[in-house]
Design a protein around this motif. Sequence first.
Motif, PDB file in Angstrom:
ATOM      1  N   VAL A  41       5.671 -12.826  -5.257  1.00  8.89           N
ATOM      2  CA  VAL A  41       6.749 -11.590  -4.799  1.00  8.89           C
ATOM      3  C   VAL A  41       7.128 -10.409  -5.431  1.00  8.89           C
ATOM      4  O   VAL A  41       7.343 -10.568  -6.269  1.00  8.89           O
ATOM      5  CB  VAL A  41       7.522 -12.721  -4.228  1.00  8.89           C
ATOM      6  N   THR A  42       6.184  -9.125  -5.182  1.00  8.93           N
ATOM      7  CA  THR A  42       6.609  -8.303  -5.762  1.00  8.93           C
ATOM      8  C   THR A  42       8.223  -7.141  -5.381  1.00  8.93           C
ATOM      9  O   THR A  42       7.972  -6.054  -5.955  1.00  8.93           O
ATOM     10  CB  THR A  42       5.454  -7.841  -5.992  1.00  8.93           C
ATOM     11  N   ILE A  43       8.328  -7.655  -3.973  1.00  7.08           N
ATOM     12  CA  ILE A  43       8.696  -6.973  -3.362  1.00  7.08           C
ATOM     13  C   ILE A  43      10.520  -6.483  -3.136  1.00  7.08           C
ATOM     14  O   ILE A  43      10.464  -7.601  -2.649  1.00  7.08           O
ATOM     15  CB  ILE A  43       8.648  -5.956  -2.355  1.00  7.08           C
ATOM     16  N   ASP A 102       0.784  -1.130  -0.396  1.00  6.36           N
ATOM     17  CA  ASP A 102      -0.145  -0.144  -0.167  1.00  6.36           C
ATOM     18  C   ASP A 102       0.512   0.900   0.004  1.00  6.36           C
ATOM     19  O   ASP A 102       0.292   2.387  -0.562  1.00  6.36           O
ATOM     20  CB  ASP A 102      -0.916  -0.061   0.952  1.00  6.36           C
ATOM     21  N   ILE A 103       1.963   1.272   0.501  1.00  2.00           N
ATOM     22  CA  ILE A 103       2.684   2.389   1.050  1.00  2.00           C
ATOM     23  C   ILE A 103       3.917   2.457  -0.439  1.00  2.00           C
ATOM     24  O   ILE A 103       3.472   3.577  -0.994  1.00  2.00           O
ATOM     25  CB  ILE A 103       3.902   2.270   1.361  1.00  2.00           C
ATOM     26  N   ALA A 104       4.312   1.443  -1.341  1.00  2.00           N
ATOM     27  CA  ALA A 104       4.728   1.589  -2.156  1.00  2.00           C
ATOM     28  C   ALA A 104       4.359   1.839  -3.359  1.00  2.00           C
ATOM     29  O   ALA A 104       4.557   2.692  -4.130  1.00  2.00           O
ATOM     30  CB  ALA A 104       5.125   0.461  -2.450  1.00  2.00           C
ATOM     31  N   ARG A 124      14.526  -2.773 -10.238  1.00  2.00           N
ATOM     32  CA  ARG A 124      13.135  -2.380 -11.507  1.00  2.00           C
ATOM     33  C   ARG A 124      13.073  -3.398 -12.563  1.00  2.00           C
ATOM     34  O   ARG A 124      11.680  -3.448 -13.163  1.00  2.00           O
ATOM     35  CB  ARG A 124      13.604  -1.248 -12.365  1.00  2.00           C
ATOM     36  N   ARG A 125      13.890  -4.588 -12.536  1.00  2.00           N
ATOM     37  CA  ARG A 125      12.772  -5.836 -14.175  1.00  2.00           C
ATOM     38  C   ARG A 125      12.058  -6.071 -13.270  1.00  2.00           C
ATOM     39  O   ARG A 125      11.242  -7.108 -13.926  1.00  2.00           O
ATOM     40  CB  ARG A 125      14.011  -6.187 -14.212  1.00  2.00           C
ATOM     41  N   TYR A 126      12.522  -6.461 -11.945  1.00  2.00           N
ATOM     42  CA  TYR A 126      11.197  -8.105 -11.402  1.00  2.00           C
ATOM     43  C   TYR A 126      11.034  -7.550 -10.362  1.00  2.00           C
ATOM     44  O   TYR A 126       9.845  -8.578 -10.065  1.00  2.00           O
ATOM     45  CB  TYR A 126      13.065  -9.283 -10.926  1.00  2.00           C
ATOM     46  N   TYR A 127      10.617  -6.499 -10.038  1.00  2.00           N
ATOM     47  CA  TYR A 127      10.073  -6.123  -8.926  1.00  2.00           C
ATOM     48  C   TYR A 127       8.931  -4.952  -8.869  1.00  2.00           C
ATOM     49  O   TYR A 127       9.710  -3.878  -9.599  1.00  2.00           O
ATOM     50  CB  TYR A 127      10.869  -5.980  -7.551  1.00  2.00           C
ATOM     51  N   ARG A 128       7.765  -5.267  -8.332  1.00  2.00           N
ATOM     52  CA  ARG A 128       7.060  -3.557  -8.071  1.00  2.00           C
ATOM     53  C   ARG A 128       7.741  -2.104  -7.704  1.00  2.00           C
ATOM     54  O   ARG A 128       7.516  -1.418  -7.778  1.00  2.00           O
ATOM     55  CB  ARG A 128       5.962  -3.920  -8.114  1.00  2.00           C
ATOM     56  N   SER A 129       8.673  -3.018  -6.303  1.00  2.00           N
ATOM     57  CA  SER A 129       9.323  -1.560  -5.992  1.00  2.00           C
ATOM     58  C   SER A 129      10.414  -2.631  -4.585  1.00  2.00           C
ATOM     59  O   SER A 129      10.674  -3.149  -4.687  1.00  2.00           O
ATOM     60  CB  SER A 129       8.793  -1.072  -4.325  1.00  2.00           C
ATOM     61  N   ALA A 130      11.008  -1.569  -4.260  1.00  2.00           N
ATOM     62  CA  ALA A 130      12.117  -2.153  -3.421  1.00  2.00           C
ATOM     63  C   ALA A 130      13.075  -0.937  -1.931  1.00  2.00           C
ATOM     64  O   ALA A 130      12.139  -0.190  -2.083  1.00  2.00           O
ATOM     65  CB  ALA A 130      13.593  -2.218  -4.241  1.00  2.00           C
ATOM     66  N   VAL A 131      12.982  -1.998  -1.468  1.00  2.00           N
ATOM     67  CA  VAL A 131      13.194  -0.926   0.309  1.00  2.00           C
ATOM     68  C   VAL A 131      14.683  -0.930   0.437  1.00  2.00           C
ATOM     69  O   VAL A 131      15.408  -1.861   0.207  1.00  2.00           O
ATOM     70  CB  VAL A 131      12.780  -1.226   1.385  1.00  2.00           C
ATOM     71  N   THR A 132      15.346   0.135   0.864  1.00  2.00           N
ATOM     72  CA  THR A 132      16.562   0.250   0.864  1.00  2.00           C
ATOM     73  C   THR A 132      16.581   0.762   2.730  1.00  2.00           C
ATOM     74  O   THR A 132      16.398   0.034   3.481  1.00  2.00           O
ATOM     75  CB  THR A 132      17.362   1.734   0.700  1.00  2.00           C
ATOM     76  N   VAL A 133      18.179   0.846   3.178  1.00  2.00           N
ATOM     77  CA  VAL A 133      18.277   1.460   4.855  1.00  2.00           C
ATOM     78  C   VAL A 133      18.439   2.444   4.885  1.00  2.00           C
ATOM     79  O   VAL A 133      18.897   3.103   5.980  1.00  2.00           O
ATOM     80  CB  VAL A 133      19.135   0.198   4.921  1.00  2.00           C
ATOM     81  N   GLU A 134      18.046   3.205   4.011  1.00  2.00           N
ATOM     82  CA  GLU A 134      18.296   4.761   3.980  1.00  2.00           C
ATOM     83  C   GLU A 134      17.150   5.516   5.429  1.00  2.00           C
ATOM     84  O   GLU A 134      15.923   4.653   4.813  1.00  2.00           O
ATOM     85  CB  GLU A 134      18.196   5.380   3.080  1.00  2.00           C
TER      86      GLU A 134
END
Length: 281
Positions: free
Chosen positions: A219-221, A41-43, A238-248
């Motif tokens: 599995v989308t994230i 939802d947030i992504a 970007r190629r394989y997932y709708r979104s991704a998270v960092t540690v920033e």
Amino acid sequence: MLGLGHDRILMYHGTPAADAAALERQLRLVRLAFPVVPLEDIASGRNKNGRARVALTFDDGLRNNVGVAYPILRKLGLTATFFVCPGLIDRACWLWNHEARERLKTLSAPALAELAASVGGPAEVETFIDWMKTLKIAARRRVEETIRAATRGFKPSREQHEQFDLAGWDELARLDPHVVAIGSHTMSHPILTSLSAEETETETRDSRQTLEERLDRAVTIFCYPNGDLNESALASARRYYRSAVTVERGTVNGNADPHLLPRYAANPQRTRRLVRRMVLG
């Protein structure tokens, strides 16, 4: 005041049984301050109603996330995402940094200094692990073998197994998908900046494929191990997932790149620190 502005994502790691009560108290407080929603939802920005929201994430796919955090999530009616490294599950391995750290801790100061000198690393455990993260993957694996050779008598304690063992396929399969979404954390938790573009592609692509095949769920994230990324890692995400998270550290605003989502580090024993970070940034 609480509830200002933008969405937040919290980043947990291990949740040993000793932290269960503190984790429950902290999550109750988070739930009071913010609506807790699925990370998707947030992504995606969906279901946004003007109020700041929070998503919960747990990195590394540890067994204690299943045994400790999951029952608390169910009890409190919360949702979360568990980021898993499928390539390590069948091998019953720990994450490489967990194993290396615990083995190094068994060495005397002179033995650690001797080992460090033999590989060109620093003679202190945490700085040694940080140094290993800077190595190319082949060099890092050679150092791992050197550590194993120097600690042949290492046998994990019950407490270490509780802290570092990974969840198995059966345990992950039993997680209610309405409570826990499964995200990809690469196949084997390498530092992606230590890999070639082809190796990065394999780690990111095969992780999603393996998780979806073994768990029969989407599995989308994605989660970048250690938060380290470069152009190849970002392109693969970007190629394989709708979104991704960092540690920033930071909030998620309307202009956030869905493949560079920031998170706030969370520790069940440091609730005041977490509140300050979430409120003040």
